[in-house]
Every structure is written in structure tokens, then in C-alpha cells.
Design an enzyme around this catalytic site. Structure first.
Site, PDB file in Angstrom:
ATOM      1  N   GLU A 149      43.073  34.384  39.012  1.00 54.73           N
ATOM      2  CA  GLU A 149      43.882  33.902  37.880  1.00 54.73           C
ATOM      3  C   GLU A 149      45.062  33.033  38.305  1.00 54.73           C
ATOM      4  O   GLU A 149      46.192  33.243  37.863  1.00 54.73           O
ATOM      5  CB  GLU A 149      44.351  35.100  37.046  1.00 54.73           C
ATOM      6  CG  GLU A 149      43.191  35.926  36.537  1.00 54.73           C
ATOM      7  CD  GLU A 149      43.627  37.185  35.782  1.00 54.73           C
ATOM      8  OE1 GLU A 149      44.833  37.412  35.620  1.00 54.73           O
ATOM      9  OE2 GLU A 149      42.726  37.934  35.351  1.00 54.73           O
ATOM     10  N   ASN A 191      38.376  33.749  41.130  1.00 56.00           N
ATOM     11  CA  ASN A 191      38.032  34.454  39.889  1.00 56.00           C
ATOM     12  C   ASN A 191      39.061  34.139  38.803  1.00 56.00           C
ATOM     13  O   ASN A 191      40.266  34.165  39.068  1.00 56.00           O
ATOM     14  CB  ASN A 191      38.029  35.964  40.189  1.00 56.00           C
ATOM     15  CG  ASN A 191      37.477  36.803  39.057  1.00 56.00           C
ATOM     16  OD1 ASN A 191      36.370  36.543  38.577  1.00 56.00           O
ATOM     17  ND2 ASN A 191      38.225  37.800  38.610  1.00 56.00           N
ATOM     18  N   HIS A 227      35.630  37.584  29.320  1.00 59.61           N
ATOM     19  CA  HIS A 227      36.142  38.526  28.322  1.00 59.61           C
ATOM     20  C   HIS A 227      36.073  37.828  26.964  1.00 59.61           C
ATOM     21  O   HIS A 227      36.846  36.893  26.704  1.00 59.61           O
ATOM     22  CB  HIS A 227      37.600  38.897  28.630  1.00 59.61           C
ATOM     23  CG  HIS A 227      37.778  39.661  29.897  1.00 59.61           C
ATOM     24  ND1 HIS A 227      37.311  40.962  30.050  1.00 59.61           N
ATOM     25  CD2 HIS A 227      38.358  39.333  31.077  1.00 59.61           C
ATOM     26  CE1 HIS A 227      37.625  41.391  31.268  1.00 59.61           C
ATOM     27  NE2 HIS A 227      38.248  40.429  31.908  1.00 59.61           N
ATOM     28  N   GLU A 256      33.575  40.068  34.897  1.00 57.41           N
ATOM     29  CA  GLU A 256      34.309  41.093  34.121  1.00 57.41           C
ATOM     30  C   GLU A 256      33.832  41.095  32.676  1.00 57.41           C
ATOM     31  O   GLU A 256      34.631  41.234  31.741  1.00 57.41           O
ATOM     32  CB  GLU A 256      35.821  40.823  34.184  1.00 57.41           C
ATOM     33  CG  GLU A 256      36.371  40.774  35.601  1.00 57.41           C
ATOM     34  CD  GLU A 256      37.886  40.563  35.657  1.00 57.41           C
ATOM     35  OE1 GLU A 256      38.558  40.730  34.618  1.00 57.41           O
ATOM     36  OE2 GLU A 256      38.384  40.245  36.740  1.00 57.41           O
ATOM     37  N   ASP A 258      32.901  41.578  29.066  1.00 56.84           N
ATOM     38  CA  ASP A 258      32.941  42.466  27.902  1.00 56.84           C
ATOM     39  C   ASP A 258      33.016  41.588  26.657  1.00 56.84           C
ATOM     40  O   ASP A 258      33.551  40.483  26.704  1.00 56.84           O
ATOM     41  CB  ASP A 258      34.064  43.511  27.964  1.00 56.84           C
ATOM     42  CG  ASP A 258      35.449  42.951  28.200  1.00 56.84           C
ATOM     43  OD1 ASP A 258      35.650  41.741  28.029  1.00 56.84           O
ATOM     44  OD2 ASP A 258      36.345  43.742  28.550  1.00 56.84           O
TER      45      ASP A 258
HETATM   46  O1  G2I Z   1      43.038  42.705  31.934  1.00 54.86           O
HETATM   47  C1  G2I Z   1      41.665  42.788  32.150  1.00 54.86           C
HETATM   48  C2  G2I Z   1      41.286  42.262  33.517  1.00 54.86           C
HETATM   49  C3  G2I Z   1      41.571  40.770  33.579  1.00 54.86           C
HETATM   50  N1  G2I Z   1      41.142  40.225  34.864  1.00 54.86           N
HETATM   51  C4  G2I Z   1      41.662  40.886  36.040  1.00 54.86           C
HETATM   52  C5  G2I Z   1      41.441  42.381  35.965  1.00 54.86           C
HETATM   53  O2  G2I Z   1      42.028  43.010  37.083  1.00 54.86           O
HETATM   54  C6  G2I Z   1      41.988  42.943  34.694  1.00 54.86           C
HETATM   55  O3  G2I Z   1      41.770  44.347  34.720  1.00 54.86           O
HETATM   56  C7  G2I Z   1      42.718  45.133  34.109  1.00 54.86           C
HETATM   57  C8  G2I Z   1      42.300  46.578  34.177  1.00 54.86           C
HETATM   58  O4  G2I Z   1      41.103  46.741  33.476  1.00 54.86           O
HETATM   59  C9  G2I Z   1      43.371  47.454  33.557  1.00 54.86           C
HETATM   60  O5  G2I Z   1      43.059  48.821  33.799  1.00 54.86           O
HETATM   61  O6  G2I Z   1      43.948  44.952  34.727  1.00 54.86           O
HETATM   62  C10 G2I Z   1      44.987  45.644  34.062  1.00 54.86           C
HETATM   63  C11 G2I Z   1      46.316  45.291  34.670  1.00 54.86           C
HETATM   64  O7  G2I Z   1      46.534  43.930  34.641  1.00 54.86           O
HETATM   65  C12 G2I Z   1      44.725  47.147  34.136  1.00 54.86           C
HETATM   66  O8  G2I Z   1      45.682  47.827  33.392  1.00 54.86           O
HETATM   67  C13 G2I Z   1      46.510  48.662  34.120  1.00 54.86           C
HETATM   68  C14 G2I Z   1      47.646  49.092  33.230  1.00 54.86           C
HETATM   69  O9  G2I Z   1      48.340  47.927  32.809  1.00 54.86           O
HETATM   70  C15 G2I Z   1      48.552  49.963  33.969  1.00 54.86           C
HETATM   71  O10 G2I Z   1      49.575  50.442  33.113  1.00 54.86           O
HETATM   72  C16 G2I Z   1      47.786  51.110  34.592  1.00 54.86           C
HETATM   73  O11 G2I Z   1      48.612  51.889  35.412  1.00 54.86           O
HETATM   74  O12 G2I Z   1      45.810  49.797  34.563  1.00 54.86           O
HETATM   75  C17 G2I Z   1      46.602  50.585  35.391  1.00 54.86           C
HETATM   76  C18 G2I Z   1      45.754  51.687  36.006  1.00 54.86           C
HETATM   77  O13 G2I Z   1      45.185  52.454  34.993  1.00 54.86           O
END
Ligand code: G2I
Length: 486
Positions: A149, A191, A227, A256, A258
């Protein structure tokens, strides 16, 4: 499965062999064309039996959803913690799945100490982070999202402003070079999201990849996060966009996926995405960003293939059907092409190509494992090298360097006998009918060789090529097979 594997190994458009039945899991159906089907996985869900049951049944690739990010792996500068990431990697490898690493350098989810750095301090910390993490997982990662990103949304095509960007525009290539040096066996991906169709952002990524290829900056793949929802639908030119990147000489992957929605509309969109990937030979696989709707980062949109109870949704059926409708097989997945040579010593598990004996024959090629529990790895290209007055090749002896004793599953490949070199002679029975997929299985433990491609007359002439891959019932390390021929 054997019939399907044999068909896939032919390297042609998939058509199920007469009498063969369609694959019934996402991973097996994707494998029919040499692709993977993966899911983002959270370490804290590996104790959920429903979750793990679906994961192990359906998927052949795993991406740690958060556990390999900078804040997770280096919470204190210079102190690395891999426990949660290791849980996922170990689970994947123990169940015959490969791993996409995510992500080495990203403006988000940085540890606090990195957020507070700038300039050369941040640059060197970033390069050290890439080096340390990629080295730690060397040989265990199919592909790394090296940089995530890094481009801005909107119509400018500019880089995203971030502390990393402010260290200098070359921070991306610095990350890729460090990753290649640390793990020459992993594919290195850029990515991003909102790059799924042709637009200013994807054009800017395209220009970067083109520039990297021209200058020899090591890059092997581009990940399209995909997404989607009503505000960000599957672009009409999705396939064309994947194809134009592939035409630059990189693999493309849907990383990714969805799609928010429900019922047939959601199902239709999943089908479209899968068909687009399958229409692009260098689209090597698809990863969905979670397993059940309730596992999703945007659970309220119910964007995944399984409902909260783990039931298959219409989107699942559409995905499976689209995978089973086939497409061209993916191309070789061997050595990353046309990039700068690795500066690190290649891992000892990578043997050199066999060389032809005087007046004899050899096969050159290699590939990667592991696979397990009925899964099929991408086919491996082999080219017959002949010298002198060597006869046509009638026997192949693939050698999986990490093959452990105690297991053999053999099928004849390339229209000839195939047997893992280290398999005990009394285990497994190599096929004897040229061009006919046969298999014999013994004890557990290793990836084994499968085949079925090649000529039907049982011989490969000089310059001819065929493919083989791994199909196993056990746990195998990353392995690069080689072939000798006589
Ligand atoms: O946002 C969706 C994805 C976009 N592309 C990059 C990916 O790395 C990203 O994944 C998401 C995760 O699915 C989430 O799970 O990235 C988020 C963070 O940017 C993740 O969220 C985080 C929460 O913001 C935190 O509060 C939490 O501690 O997940 C963490 C672990 O559960």
C-alpha cells in the site's frame, strides 16, 4: 485426484478427463490448473475446531492476517517475536499448505518506536526489519508482500505520504533488494488495494513495476487485494488489468479477496473474480481475507465464503464451480525471472540442475514444494537436454532433496517411471505404463512426486519439455526437485 493431477500437469487448458469428477474443495479445484486457493488466518483462531476444520479441508495457502506485520514481529527495536506467526506457519506446513508472508514494509501497523523514527534511522531500521524477518522465514515463504500500500488513492498516481516515503523515493526498491538477499527462494510481491482495475493508482504501480523490471530491481509478483463492495465493485476491466501486469513479466495474485453482499449477487461477483484469475495464466492463486463472515475485518458486510456457523454460502459454490470450469495452467513457478541475482548464498536445499553426462541426457528444471494431503503443487517445467547420440529419454528420476524416509507416493510422469530418489526401494510402486497416471502410497511423512504430463508415447525427445510437481500425503519442507534422466 490422480486423474486431475495428470491433466493439470499437461500444461494445457483444463478439461477434466473423461470419467473424472470435479474437485470438491477450493484448494483441489484450484490445483487442477496449478493454482492455490488461500485464506488469511489469525493465530488466535487456531484453537477453533470449526475454523481449523474448514481451513484444513479447503485451503492450500495461508496468509497470516496480522502476525507477520512490523508491530507484531519487532515490537521493540532489534527484538523479534515470532511466536504467533510461527503458530500459523507451523500449522500451514504441518497440513500441507504454503504461506504468503504479509507484510514486510508498510506505513501502517508499525511499532511505536518505528513511527517515531525518520530519515536514515528509519531507513536502516526498515531494511534491517526486512532482512531479519525474511531471513528468519527463509525457505518457508512462497511469496512475500514486501511492500504494502505505498501508493496514494485518488487521481494523482503519487506515492502515499508516510514516514517510509519521506526516507526517499527509493525505499521500495531498498526493501525489495533486502528481501531478495535475505530469501532468494521467495517470490517478492508489491501488494495494494484500489489497483484492481485500470486507474491512476494502478497505472502508477504499473509504471513502478515496469521500471523495476527494466532496472533489475527484484520483483516477481503483484498482489491485488480485491476488497469489493457496492462502493468499490469488481471492475469491468479486472481481467485486463491483471493481464497487463502479467505482461510485464510478473506473476499476479489476488491476495485479500472479500466481496460484501449476499446471495446470488455476491456469488456472481466471486465467480467473476475467479474466472478473471483463471483467464490469466500468470495469475497463480487467490486468497480470501478470512474464512467465515464472522472472521472478517468487516464482518458486518458478510464478505466471505462461509457463514458464521461455517456453512458454505452461495458464494462458495460459485467459487468452486468457477475453479472447476478451469483455465490455462499457471506457468513455471521456479526461479524468479530476469531480476538481479541474489546476493545471498542460495539455500542448501536448492540443488543445481543436473548436467548431461557425456553422450547422455538430462533434464533441467526445478520447482518448489511442499504439498500435502492430496494437494498438488504447481507443475515444474523440465526441459530435456541431450548430447551426443543419446537415446530418447524413457526414465525420469526426480529427486526431492528433503524427502525423508518412510513414505513414497509415486506416479509415473513424463510418460515414464518416476520415483523419489530417497524413497526406499520397497515402498511405492512406480507406474510402468507410459503416459498413464498411476500411484502407490505407503507410509506418511513426505511430499512425493506426481506427474502425468509429457508425451503419450513414453519418450521425450531432445528439447522436449514436460512438467512434474509434488503431491503428497504428509508434511514436506520446501523442496526444489531436480530430475536426472537416462
Ligand atoms: O484492512 C484490511 C486489510 C487491507 N490490506 C492490508 C491488510 O493487512 C489489512 O488487514 C487488516 C486486518 O484484517 C485487520 O485485522 O489490517 C487491519 C489493520 O490495518 C487489522 O486490524 C487490526 C485492528 O485494527 C487492531 O485494532 C487489532 O489489534 O487487527 C489487529 C489484530 O486483531
Amino acid at each position: 485426484m490422480a486423474a486431475a493431477a495428470g491433466v493439470a500437469a499437461l500444461g494445457t487448458t483444463l478439461a477434466l478427463a473423461p470419467g473424472a469428477s470435479a474437485a470438491t474443495t477450493l484448494g483441489a479445484s484450484a490445483a487442477q490448473t496449478g493454482r492455490y486457493f488461500g485464506a488469511a488466518v489469525a493465530a488466535n483462531k487456531l484453537s477453533d475446531a470449526t475454523y481449523v476444520g474448514i481451513l484444513n479441508r479447503e485451503f492450500t495457502m495461508v496468509t497470516p492476517e496480522n502476525e507477520m506485520k512490523w508491530d507484531a514481529t519487532e515490537p521493540t527495536q532489534g527484538q523479534f517475536t515470532y511466536a504467533n506467526a510461527d503458530r500459523i506457519v507451523n500449522h500451514a506446513r504441518a497440513n500441507g499448505m504454503r504461506v504468503r508472508g504479509h507484510a514486510l514494509a508498510w506505513h501502517s501497523q508499525q511499532p511505536g518506536w518505528a513511527q517515531n523514527l525518520s530519515g536514515t534511522g528509519l531507513r536502516s531500521a526498515m531494511v534491517n526489519h526486512v532482512t531479519q524477518v525474511a531471513t528468519y522465514y527463509r525457505g518457508k515463504i512462497y511469496a512475500w508482500d514486501v511492500v504494502n500500500e505505498a501508493f496514494a488513492d485518488g487521481g494523482t498516481g503519487a506515492r502515499r505520504d508516510s514516514n517510509l516515503q519521506r526516507t526517499g523515493n527509493d525505499w521500495i526498491e531498498a526493501a525489495f533488494r533486502a528481501a531478495r538477499a535475505a530469501d532468494p527462494t521467495a517470490k517478492l510481491c508489491y501488494n495494494d488495494y484500489n489497483t484492481d482495475g485500470q486507474n491512476a493508482k494502478s497505472n502508477a504501480v504499473y509504471a513502478m513495476v515496469q521500471d523495476f523490471k527494466a532496472r533489475g530491481v527484484p520483483i516477481d509478483c503483484v498482489g491485488f487485494q480485491s476488497h469489493f463492495n457496492s462502493a468499490s465493485p469488481v471492475p469491468a476491466d479486472y481481467q485486463a488489468n491483471l493481464q497487463r501486469f502479467a505482461n510485464l513479466g510478473v506473476d499476479v495474485q489476488i491476495t485479500e479477496l472479500d466481496i460484501e453482499g449476499s446471495g446470488s449477487a455476491q456469488a456472481d461477483n466471486y465467480g467473476r473474480v475467479v474466472r478473471a484469475c483463471l483467464a490469466v495464466s500468470r495469475c497463480t492463486g487467490i486468497t480470501v481475507w478470512g474464512i467465515r463472515d464472522t472472521d472478517s475485518w468487516r464482518a458486518s458486510g458478510n464478505p466471505l465464503l462461509f457463514d458464521g456457523s461455517g456453512n458454505k454460502k452461495p458464494a462458495y459454490t460459485a467459487t468452486l464451480d468457477a475453479l472447476n470450469s478451469g483455465g490455462p495452467t499457471t506457468p513455471p513457478t521456479t526461479t524468479p525471472p530476469t531480476t538481479t541475482p541474489p546476493t545471498a548464498t542460495p539455500p542448501t536445499t536448492t540443488p543445481p540442475p543436473s548436467t548431461p553426462p557425456p553422450g547422455g541426457s538430462a533434464l533441467e528444471g526445478g520447482g518448489e514444494g511442499p504439498q500435502g494431503r492430496g494437494r498438488q503443487a504447481p507443475s515444474v517445467p523440465l526441459t530435456v537436454v541431450k548430447s551426443g547420440r543419446a537415446p530418447a529419454i524413457t526414465k525420469l528420476e526426480p529427486a526431492a532433496p528433503d524427502v525423508a524416509a518412510g513414505h513414497a507416493e509415486t506416479e509415473n510422469a513424463c510418460g515414464a517411471d518416476v520415483r523419489p530418489e530417497h524413497a526406499p526401494a520397497d515402498r511405492g510402486e512406480a507406474g510402468t505404463h507410459l503416459g498413464v497416471a498411476r500411484s502407490a502410497r505407503s507410509a506418511e511423512g513426505i511430499p512425493a512426486i506426481h506427474g502425468g504430463g509429457g508425451s503419450q508415447n513414453g519418450q521425450l525427445g531432445a528439447g522436449a519439455s514436460t512438467t512434474f510437481g509434488f503431491q503428497g500425503t504428509g508434511v514436506g519442507p520446501s523442496a526444489t526437485p531436480t530430475c536426472s534422466a537416462s
